[in-house]
Design an enzyme around this catalytic site. Structure first.
Site, PDB file in Angstrom:
ATOM      1  CE  LYS A   1      -9.506   3.317   1.319  1.00 26.19           C
ATOM      2  NZ  LYS A   1      -8.946   4.156   2.380  1.00 26.19           N
TER       3      LYS A   1
ATOM      4  CB  SER B   1      -6.221  10.387   2.651  1.00 23.81           C
ATOM      5  OG  SER B   1      -5.635   9.584   3.651  1.00 23.81           O
TER       6      SER B   1
ATOM      7  NE  ARG C   1      -3.811  -0.100   2.105  1.00 24.01           N
ATOM      8  CZ  ARG C   1      -4.665   0.197   3.089  1.00 24.01           C
ATOM      9  NH1 ARG C   1      -4.750  -0.600   4.136  1.00 24.01           N
ATOM     10  NH2 ARG C   1      -5.419   1.258   3.007  1.00 24.01           N
TER      11      ARG C   1
ATOM     12  NE  ARG D   1     -11.844  -2.755   0.963  1.00 21.71           N
ATOM     13  CZ  ARG D   1     -11.706  -2.108   2.110  1.00 21.71           C
ATOM     14  NH1 ARG D   1     -12.092  -0.848   2.215  1.00 21.71           N
ATOM     15  NH2 ARG D   1     -11.202  -2.730   3.159  1.00 21.71           N
TER      16      ARG D   1
ATOM     17  CG  ASP E   1     -13.417   2.322   5.318  1.00 26.77           C
ATOM     18  OD1 ASP E   1     -12.608   2.278   4.369  1.00 26.77           O
ATOM     19  OD2 ASP E   1     -13.107   2.745   6.453  1.00 26.77           O
TER      20      ASP E   1
HETATM   21  C1  S3P Z   1      -9.251   5.713   8.140  1.00 26.06           C
HETATM   22  C2  S3P Z   1      -9.378   6.467   7.024  1.00 26.06           C
HETATM   23  C3  S3P Z   1      -9.843   5.966   5.730  1.00 26.06           C
HETATM   24  C4  S3P Z   1     -10.458   4.576   5.832  1.00 26.06           C
HETATM   25  C5  S3P Z   1      -9.714   3.671   6.763  1.00 26.06           C
HETATM   26  C6  S3P Z   1      -9.605   4.278   8.143  1.00 26.06           C
HETATM   27  C7  S3P Z   1      -8.765   6.336   9.378  1.00 26.06           C
HETATM   28  O1  S3P Z   1      -8.749   5.946   4.868  1.00 26.06           O
HETATM   29  O2  S3P Z   1     -10.563   3.987   4.553  1.00 26.06           O
HETATM   30  O3  S3P Z   1     -10.368   2.430   6.860  1.00 26.06           O
HETATM   31  O4  S3P Z   1      -8.961   5.768  10.465  1.00 26.06           O
HETATM   32  O5  S3P Z   1      -8.190   7.426   9.279  1.00 26.06           O
HETATM   33  P1  S3P Z   1      -8.349   7.262   4.029  1.00 26.06           P
HETATM   34  O6  S3P Z   1      -9.009   8.446   4.663  1.00 26.06           O
HETATM   35  O7  S3P Z   1      -6.892   7.372   4.092  1.00 26.06           O
HETATM   36  O8  S3P Z   1      -8.903   7.017   2.656  1.00 26.06           O
END
Ligand code: S3P
Length: 432
Positions: free
Chosen positions: A345, A168, A122, A349, A318
């Protein structure tokens, strides 16, 4: 590798409680470790991902113990972490790795972070780039993009003004954690709001942080104050599997109590309402700085198709696998675009949900940044696999409860990364 055989159900009625939110649990563990004094984290999510964050902090000298679902963390202060004696293994958890890169870049010691094959593939450059601009010294495979990640801590980071092109929460949180230690002010602007649990919890622990639209500004902080108790709300992403199951079964009635309803996370409720599901929020309240409530869902005869684009994607990031299942059984064509983040991810996905749901008779076309889904009247049981991705495993199990005939879902152990209680709650509710 475990698998599960599932037969369809016709009725669904009941009340469920969903375990603590994964994103909030990670943040509670990290900030409690950096605060002065003991914090009791109630309703902690004891999933593999969160336990990996906890064991990383234990390797850096933090003492913590569980009493059932309460986790007591003895904070060592903002400068209280010590150098781990070994490589830190973070399993499947992207959140652990990205948040810890931010935190550890500002320490006065050396760390190496690694994980399983999925985590090692990743992208980490998205976090390493802004933190390097602050003076962070972070290295990884393939031109500093992949774990194992080596961090040569630098206790003289300097605040930056950073504009991210990716919405993100993980990148934002990493920069904010580094910003806690960096000289002056760090400001981070995102293109679309992503989940803001870090901002809310940093504020709850007394950090100097404020929001101005899409920009978050944090000042160097020398002291975080333990709030003594943090109560983690139920995880709306975990609840979404049960919400879609209820929405797809006519006359079902499901009440989910004590769910986190942060506006940056409730896209699933908005999407299901747009598709025609009946959803009601009861007892809205505030719990430790986070909005919480109970959610009632009543199943409808037929869901409607919708169009989903980049603007809502961060709010459902998610939930897209389970929303895709709902769209498979909705009337007409549903188009999802602006979701290319799904390709990086825990698995790709887009490719995996398309291939597996199509094995069950769905009609989904893969797009580069999403999917075009043609509604069908029913799905047919078949043998499918999760590709080691927890959210795909849970989506396929729900699909098996809706499909005609028997479905076998292979490789379901990955569910433990986010929701170890999933099958127990499902079996209790459906009596399958
Ligand atoms: C998360 C942010 C999300 C999500 C992940 C948990 C977090 O990712 O997909 O399961 O706890 O900050 P991104 O915001 O980086 O896409």
């Amino acid at each position: 590798m475990s698998s599960l055989n599932i037969k369809p159900i016709k009725h669904l009625k009941g009340n469920i409680d969903i375990p603590g939110d994964k994103s909030i649990t990670h943040r509670a563990i990290i900030l409690s470790s950096l605060a002065e004094g003991e914090t009791s984290i109630e309703n902690t999510l004891k999933s593999e991902d969160c336990l990996n964050t906890l064991s990383a902090l234990k390797m850096m000298g933090i003492e913590a113990k569980f009493k059932e679902n309460s986790l007591f963390i003895c904070g060592q202060g903002i400068k209280g972490l010590c150098e781990p004696k070994d490589v830190i293994f973070l399993g499947n958890s992207g959140t652990s790795m990205r948040l810890l890169i931010g935190l550890l870049s500002a320490q006065n010691f050396y760390t190496v972070l690694t994980g399983d094959d999925s985590l090692k593939s990743r992208p980490m450059k998205r976090v390493i780039t802004p933190i390097s601009l602050m003076g962070g010294k972070i290295y990884g495979r393939n031109d500093n993009n992949y774990a194992p990640i080596t961090i040569v801590g630098n206790s003289n980071l300097i605040g930056i003004d950073y504009k991210s092109s990716i919405p993100s929460a993980q990148i934002k949180s990493a920069v904010l954690l580094a910003g806690l230690y960096a000289q002056g002010i760090t400001s981070y602007t995102e293109p679309i709001s992503s989940r803001d649990h870090s901002e809310k919890m940093l504020n709850y622990f007394g950090a100097e942080i404020k929001k101005e639209g899409l920009t978050t500004i944090i000042k160097k902080t020398s002291f975080l104050k333990s709030p003594k108790v943090i109560n983690i709300p139920g995880d709306i992403s975990s609840a979404s599997f049960f919400m879609v199951l209820a929405a797809l079964i006519p006359d079902s009635l499901l009440l989910i109590s004590n769910l986190g309803l942060n506006p940056t996370r409730i896209g699933i409720l908005e999407v299901l309402k747009m598709m025609g599901a009946s959803i009601e929020i009861l007892n809205p309240r505030n719990q430790c700085g986070e909005p919480v409530g109970d959610v009632k869902i009543i199943g409808t005869k037929e869901l409607k198709n919708i169009t989903i684009d980049y603007k809502i994607i961060p709010k459902i990031i998610d939930e897209i696998p389970i929303i895709t299942l709902a769209a498979c059984l909705a009337k007409g064509f549903t188009k999802i675009t602006g979701a290319s983040e799904l390709r990086v991810k825990e698995s790709d996905r887009i490719a995996n949900i398309v291939s597996e749901l199509n094995k069950l008779g769905a009609k989904i076309k893969e797009l580069e940044d999403g999917m075009l889904i043609e509604g069908v009247t029913s799905l047919m049981g078949n043998e499918v696999t999760s590709h080691g991705d927890h959210r795909i495993a849970m989506t396929l199990i729900i699909a098996g409860l809706i499909a005609k005939g028997e479905t076998k879902v292979k490789d379901i152990d990955c569910i433990n990364t986010s929701f170890p209680q999933f099958t127990d709650i499902l079996f209790n509710l459906t009596q399958i």
